[in-house]
Scaffold this active site. Structure first.
Site, PDB file in Angstrom:
ATOM      1  N   ASP A 152      99.561   2.859  53.074  1.00 55.35           N
ATOM      2  CA  ASP A 152      99.387   4.109  53.831  1.00 55.35           C
ATOM      3  C   ASP A 152     100.701   4.873  53.904  1.00 55.35           C
ATOM      4  O   ASP A 152     100.751   6.091  53.807  1.00 55.35           O
ATOM      5  CB  ASP A 152      98.902   3.803  55.258  1.00 55.35           C
ATOM      6  CG  ASP A 152      97.463   3.335  55.261  1.00 55.35           C
ATOM      7  OD1 ASP A 152      96.835   3.388  54.177  1.00 55.35           O
ATOM      8  OD2 ASP A 152      96.985   2.910  56.328  1.00 55.35           O
ATOM      9  N   SER A 186      62.456  17.629  56.510  1.00 53.95           N
ATOM     10  CA  SER A 186      62.682  16.211  56.795  1.00 53.95           C
ATOM     11  C   SER A 186      61.674  15.395  55.980  1.00 53.95           C
ATOM     12  O   SER A 186      60.928  15.959  55.179  1.00 53.95           O
ATOM     13  CB  SER A 186      62.585  15.912  58.283  1.00 53.95           C
ATOM     14  OG  SER A 186      61.531  16.603  58.851  1.00 53.95           O
ATOM     15  N   GLU A 208      66.057   4.006  47.705  1.00 54.22           N
ATOM     16  CA  GLU A 208      67.477   4.006  48.097  1.00 54.22           C
ATOM     17  C   GLU A 208      67.585   3.883  49.615  1.00 54.22           C
ATOM     18  O   GLU A 208      66.591   4.110  50.332  1.00 54.22           O
ATOM     19  CB  GLU A 208      68.152   5.298  47.611  1.00 54.22           C
ATOM     20  CG  GLU A 208      67.461   6.552  48.092  1.00 54.22           C
ATOM     21  CD  GLU A 208      67.908   7.803  47.334  1.00 54.22           C
ATOM     22  OE1 GLU A 208      68.859   8.433  47.797  1.00 54.22           O
ATOM     23  OE2 GLU A 208      67.295   8.121  46.298  1.00 54.22           O
ATOM     24  N   LYS A 268      68.149   4.655  53.483  1.00 50.26           N
ATOM     25  CA  LYS A 268      68.140   5.838  54.344  1.00 50.26           C
ATOM     26  C   LYS A 268      69.373   5.737  55.223  1.00 50.26           C
ATOM     27  O   LYS A 268      69.484   4.817  56.042  1.00 50.26           O
ATOM     28  CB  LYS A 268      66.879   5.864  55.197  1.00 50.26           C
ATOM     29  CG  LYS A 268      66.815   7.097  56.079  1.00 50.26           C
ATOM     30  CD  LYS A 268      65.450   7.248  56.700  1.00 50.26           C
ATOM     31  CE  LYS A 268      65.235   8.614  57.298  1.00 50.26           C
ATOM     32  NZ  LYS A 268      66.249   9.102  58.192  1.00 50.26           N
ATOM     33  N   LYS A 287      60.449   2.990  57.387  1.00 52.53           N
ATOM     34  CA  LYS A 287      61.299   2.549  58.496  1.00 52.53           C
ATOM     35  C   LYS A 287      61.054   1.076  58.794  1.00 52.53           C
ATOM     36  O   LYS A 287      59.918   0.668  59.074  1.00 52.53           O
ATOM     37  CB  LYS A 287      61.006   3.379  59.762  1.00 52.53           C
ATOM     38  CG  LYS A 287      61.211   4.872  59.583  1.00 52.53           C
ATOM     39  CD  LYS A 287      62.656   5.240  59.335  1.00 52.53           C
ATOM     40  CE  LYS A 287      63.475   5.434  60.573  1.00 52.53           C
ATOM     41  NZ  LYS A 287      63.110   6.576  61.362  1.00 52.53           N
ATOM     42  N   CYS A 325      64.840   3.155  98.742  1.00 51.13           N
ATOM     43  CA  CYS A 325      65.540   3.576  97.526  1.00 51.13           C
ATOM     44  C   CYS A 325      66.945   2.965  97.532  1.00 51.13           C
ATOM     45  O   CYS A 325      67.690   3.137  98.494  1.00 51.13           O
ATOM     46  CB  CYS A 325      65.629   5.094  97.470  1.00 51.13           C
ATOM     47  SG  CYS A 325      66.769   5.665  96.198  1.00 51.13           S
TER      48      CYS A 325
HETATM   49  S1  IVH Z   1      66.279  12.730  50.462  1.00 51.26           S
HETATM   50  C1  IVH Z   1      63.294  16.599  51.606  1.00 51.26           C
HETATM   51  N1  IVH Z   1      67.578  10.485  50.726  1.00 51.26           N
HETATM   52  O1  IVH Z   1      66.966  11.647  56.285  1.00 51.26           O
HETATM   53  C2  IVH Z   1      64.398  15.750  52.089  1.00 51.26           C
HETATM   54  N2  IVH Z   1      67.365  11.830  52.652  1.00 51.26           N
HETATM   55  O2  IVH Z   1      64.602  11.938  57.951  1.00 51.26           O
HETATM   56  C3  IVH Z   1      65.023  14.957  50.969  1.00 51.26           C
HETATM   57  N3  IVH Z   1      68.473  10.921  54.638  1.00 51.26           N
HETATM   58  O3  IVH Z   1      66.546  15.084  55.784  1.00 51.26           O
HETATM   59  C4  IVH Z   1      66.079  14.096  51.504  1.00 51.26           C
HETATM   60  N4  IVH Z   1      69.253   9.111  53.700  1.00 51.26           N
HETATM   61  O4  IVH Z   1      69.011  14.118  55.890  1.00 51.26           O
HETATM   62  C5  IVH Z   1      67.143  11.585  51.351  1.00 51.26           C
HETATM   63  N5  IVH Z   1      68.731   8.488  50.758  1.00 51.26           N
HETATM   64  C6  IVH Z   1      68.298   9.567  51.392  1.00 51.26           C
HETATM   65  C7  IVH Z   1      68.574   9.784  52.754  1.00 51.26           C
HETATM   66  C8  IVH Z   1      68.079  10.936  53.352  1.00 51.26           C
HETATM   67  C9  IVH Z   1      69.190   9.814  54.819  1.00 51.26           C
HETATM   68  C10 IVH Z   1      68.190  11.917  55.696  1.00 51.26           C
HETATM   69  C11 IVH Z   1      68.106  13.336  55.179  1.00 51.26           C
HETATM   70  C12 IVH Z   1      66.702  13.750  55.491  1.00 51.26           C
HETATM   71  C13 IVH Z   1      66.379  12.864  56.639  1.00 51.26           C
HETATM   72  C14 IVH Z   1      64.901  12.736  56.863  1.00 51.26           C
END
Ligand code: IVH
Length: 647
Positions: free
Chosen positions: A34, A83, A126, A128, A325, A423
Site C-alpha cells: 500500500d 427488476s 449466475e 444474484k 431466491k 406498558c
Molecule cells: S440481470 C432486467 N443479473 O437484481 C434486469 N441482475 O432484483 C436484468 N441483480 O435489477 C438484471 N445480480 O439490479 C441481473 N447477476 C445479476 C444480478 C442482478 C443482482 C440485481 C439487478 C436487478 C435486481 C432484480
C-alpha cells in the site's frame, strides 16, 4: 523537470497505477505494498500539480475529488431499468413426495422453454449480487455518466461517486461500441463492511445494518471524498442501450466485458436442461457461502438475446429472466429471555434475547417472537433451543423450538404477566382489541411509541431525515421537545446543537462519553427537515404511519390525488372502501341456490340485499374505471386512511 520529461513520467505513472488498480480490484492480488502504491500516486499528484496541462480525464488522480454537490442531477434511462421476477425455493413444509425444493424454478424453466424456438434453449446461471443497481453510459469509448435505478425511468446522476471505484475506467478501448450502457451491482465485501462499522463505532457514528444498506447510504453521499473512503466495488451483469455492436448472447456479452477489463462475476454456468439447471443452482448454493460478498439467489437468463425481444416483459419484469431466491438461512441457539418492544402503534412485541449466533454474514442476538399467540402455537419457552431464520430485510424471527433439546428447567412465557398488565415504557394500562392477538399500550403519549413514530417518520423511504438516529430521537422525546413527529418542524438548529446525547453503547460493550449534538449535525438535521417539506405526497402519507397504509398504497393514493386536502374530500377512497365492505358482505352471506326451497323471509331479504350490493359493486367499478387504481390501494387501507383523517 521539463514538460517533456514530466509528460513521459506522468504517462508511465498513470499506466503503472492503472495496472495495480486492475490487479488489486479485478484479480484480488497485489504486486506492491500500500505504501509503494501511495508513493506512486503522490508522485503523480505532485507532477500534475506542477503541470496541470498533463492532467487527463482518465488519470488515476481524477477518480477521487471534485466538490460536494448540492443535489444529484436526474438522468433519464434510455432503456427502463426493470427488476426481475422472484421465484422462491420451497420451504421444508411445502415439499411433498413428488416435489423438490427447486419445484417453482423448474416450472418457470418449463414454461419459458415452451415459448422458445428449439435452437434457443440455452440458459445462463449466475449469482444474484446483493447490492445497489447502477447503469453506466459510455459513448465513443468515454464514460458519460453513472446513474442509480431510481424509479426505473429516471435515476440520480452518481458519476462522481462511481468514479471512486478504481475498476471503473473513464475510457474504454477504441473497439468499444459507440453507445455502450452497462449495468451492474455496486456492493461492499462482507469483511470490508465489518471493518467500516468498526471504524464508525470508534468514531461514535451509527452502524450500518448490512453491506447493502451501507452501499446504498454511500452512493447517496453528495461529497465524493466521503465515498472514496468507503470500500465499494462493482460487478457488471447486464446492459441497457447498445449501439455499434452485434450482441448475440449473454455468454458473449460476459466475454466482451472481460475483454474490456470490466469486472464480472467469476461464477457463471450455461445450462441445457432442467437437470443441469437444478445442479447449477444447488452448486451455487453451496459455493455462495464462501463468496466475499452477499448473495441470496441465482439469476437465470435466456442466453440468446434475440429471444429476449420476442419474449418481451410485463410492466415490471422481463420474461427472459428470473431470480431464484434461496430459503433464508437458519441457525440454532438458546433463548435466554424475552424483552418487550413498544411499536409506533403501541403494540407490545415480544423479542427473543438469544445467545449470539452468526447467520449469513452477521451476528444475531435478538429475534422477533411476533405475539403471544405465536409463542403459544410454537410452544416456545425460555431456556429452549430455538431455530432462527434471517430473511432479507426482515428482522430475524424465531421459527420453532428444537424440542429434543428441551430442558426441564424451560419456563413458559406469558406477556401479560411479564409486564404486570402495564406498558413497560410508560406504565399505562394495556388492552387487546376484539379479534386481535396483540396487546397494546393505551397511552398515545407513551415515549417508546413516540420514539418509534419518529424513527418511522424520518426513515429512508419516508422523509429521509438525515441525522435523526436512535440516540437523537431518544433525546428529543425524553427531553419533551418532540411529542408528535410534526414538532420537528419547530426545532431550531441552535437548540439542537446544545442537546446533550446519552452515552452510546460501543461495539466493545463499553459506553462512550456523553456528547453534545453539535452545530454541524444540528444544521444537517434542520436542513433535512426543511427539505422534507418539498417531498412528494406519497412519502408524506407513508411517513404518517397510518395503520395499513404502507409504501405501495401510499404511492397509489398519491398518484390519484394532488394534496392532503384532496384526499380528505376524496370520493375515490370512499368508493374503494364501500366496495370492499359490500364485497365482504356478499362473500359472508352466500345466497342458497333456488331449488333448495325453504325460503324464509330472511333469506329472501338476503338475496335481495346481495343483488343490490352486487349491482352497486358494478356501479363502483364503473365509477373508478378511469382512475385505473391498482390493487395496492385496497379497501382496508382506504378505510384506515378515512378513519385517520376523521380523527
Ligand atoms: S440481470 C432486467 N443479473 O437484481 C434486469 N441482475 O432484483 C436484468 N441483480 O435489477 C438484471 N445480480 O439490479 C441481473 N447477476 C445479476 C444480478 C442482478 C443482482 C440485481 C439487478 C436487478 C435486481 C432484480
Amino acid at each position: 523537470m521539463d514538460i517533456k520529461k514530466a509528460k513521459a513520467r506522468v504517462t508511465q505513472l498513470q499506466k503503472e497505477l492503472n495496472y495495480h488498480n486492475q490487479l488489486y480490484y479485478n484479480d484480488g492480488t497485489q504486486a506492491i505494498s500500500d505504501g509503494e502504491y501511495d508513493s506512486l500516486m503522490n508522485e503523480l499528484k505532485r507532477i500534475e500539480e506542477l503541470h496541470p496541462s498533463l492532467i487527463t480525464d482518465d488519470s488515476p488522480t481524477q477518480r477521487v475529488g471534485g466538490t460536494a454537490l448540492k443535489e444529484f442531477k436526474q438522468i433519464s434511462h434510455p432503456v427502463r431499468m426493470l427488476s426481475i421476477e422472484d421465484i422462491h425455493e420451497l420451504k421444508e413444509e411445502e415439499i411433498s413426495t413428488d416435489t423438490n425444493s427447486e419445484h417453482n424454478l423448474i416450472e418457470w424453466h418449463k414454461k419459458t422453454l415452451k415459448t422458445l424456438p428449439s435452437n434457443q434453449e440455452l440458459f445462463t446461471v449466475e449469482p444474484k449480487i446483493d447490492g445497489v443497481a447502477v447503469s453506466i453510459m459510455y459513448e465513443r469509448s468515454k464514460l458519460q455518466y453513472a446513474a442509480t435505478r431510481g424509479d426505473g425511468e429516471t435515476g440520480d446522476d452518481i458519476t462522481q461517486n462511481i468514479l471512486t471505484i478504481k475498476t471503473i475506467p473513464t475510457s474504454l478501448p477504441n473497439n468499444a461500441p459507440s453507445t455502450f450502457e452497462i449495468r451492474g451491482e455496486v456492493f461492499m465485501q462482507n469483511e470490508a463492511f465489518e471493518e467500516l462499522n468498526k471504524i464508525r463505532s470508534k468514531e461514535g457514528k451509527t452502524q450500518f445494518i448490512n453491506p447493502r444498506n451501507a452501499t446504498a447510504g454511500t452512493l447517496k453521499q453528495l461529497d465524493p471524498n466521503v465515498v472514496s473512503k468507503r470500500p465499494i466495488e462493482v460487478i457488471f451483469h447486464s446492459f441497457g442501450l447498445i449501439d455499434g455492436y452485434d450482441l448475440k448472447t449473454i455468454e458473449q456479452y460476459r466475454k466482451f466485458l472481460m475483454e474490456m477489463n470490466l469486472p464480472v462475476d467469476k461464477w457463471f454456468r450455461i445450462i441445457k436442461s432442467s437437470a443441469q439447471l437444478r445442479t447449477a443452482v444447488l452448486e451455487l448454493d453451496s459455493d455462495r457461502h464462501s463468496f466475499p460478498y452477499g448473495t441470496d439467489g441465482a439469476v437465470i437468463k435466456v442466453n440468446q438475446i434475440e429471444a429476449h425481444e420476442s419474449l418481451g416483459s410485463t410492466s415490471k419484469f422481463p420474461k427472459w429472466a428470473c431470480a431464484y431466491k434461496y430459503r433464508p438461512e437458519q441457525g440454532q441457539t438458546i433463548l435466554n429471555g424475552v424483552t418487550i418492544q413498544v411499536g409506533r402503534t403501541g403494540v407490545l412485541t415480544p423479542v427473543a434475547e438469544l445467545d449470539p449466533i452468526f447467520i449469513s454474514g452477521t451476528t444475531v442476538s435478538r429475534a422477533t417472537l411476533h405475539n403471544q399467540d405465536e409463542i403459544d402455537r410454537k410452544d416456545i419457552r425460555i431456556g429452549d433451543t430455538v431455530i432462527i431464520e434471517k430473511s432479507g430485510e426482515i428482522i430475524p424471527a424465531v421459527i420453532k423450538v428444537n424440542v429434543d433439546k428441551r430442558k426441564l428447567t424451560a419456563i413458559r412465557f406469558d406477556l401479560y404477566t411479564h409486564v404486570n398488565g402495564k406498558c413497560p415504557s410508560c406504565n399505562s394500562s394495556i388492552s387487546k382489541d376484539d379479534g386481535f392477538t396483540a396487546w397494546r399500550c393505551n397511552d398515545p403519549n407513551c415515549p417508546d411509541q413516540i420514539m418509534a413514530k419518529l424513527k418511522h417518520f424520518g426513515g429512508r423511504k419516508m422523509l429521509e431525515l438525515e441525522g435523526l438516529g436512535i440516540s437523537v430521537a431518544e433525546k428529543l422525546v425524553t427531553s419533551g421537545l418532540v411529542k408528535n413527529p410534526l414538532d420537528l418542524f419547530d426545532l431550531k438548529a441552535e437548540q439542537l446543537a446544545e442537546m446533550e446525547l446519552d452515552p452510546a453503547k460501543l461495539h466493545s460493550g463499553a459506553t462512550s462519553k456523553p456528547r453534545r449534538l453539535g452545530q454541524k449535525k444540528a444544521l444537517k438535521l434542520t436542513q433535512s427537515i426543511q427539505t422534507a417539506k418539498d417531498l412528494p405526497l406519497a412519502r408524506w402519507l407513508h411517513a404518517l404511519g397510518i395503520p395499513n397504509l404502507g409504501e405501495s398504497a401510499s404511492k397509489e393514493c398519491a398518484r390519484t390525488h394532488r394534496s392532503f386536502d384532496e384526499i380528505s374530500n376524496s370520493s375515490i377512497l370512499e368508493l374503494i372502501s364501500e366496495r370492499w365492505e359490500k364485497e365482504n358482505w356478499v362473500k359472508n352471506n352466500p345466497v342458497k341456490s333456488k331449488n333448495i326451497t325453504n325460503d324464509t323471509s330472511s333469506s329472501i331479504d338476503r338475496s335481495e340485499q346481495s343483488k343490490q350490493f352486487k349491482n352497486r359493486i358494478i356501479e363502483i367499478n364503473e365509477l373508478l374505471q378511469n382512475y385505473r387504481i391498482s390493487s395496492e390501494l385496497g379497501g382496508v387501507a382506504c378505510r384506515s386512511l378515512i378513519t385517520y383523517l376523521n380523527s
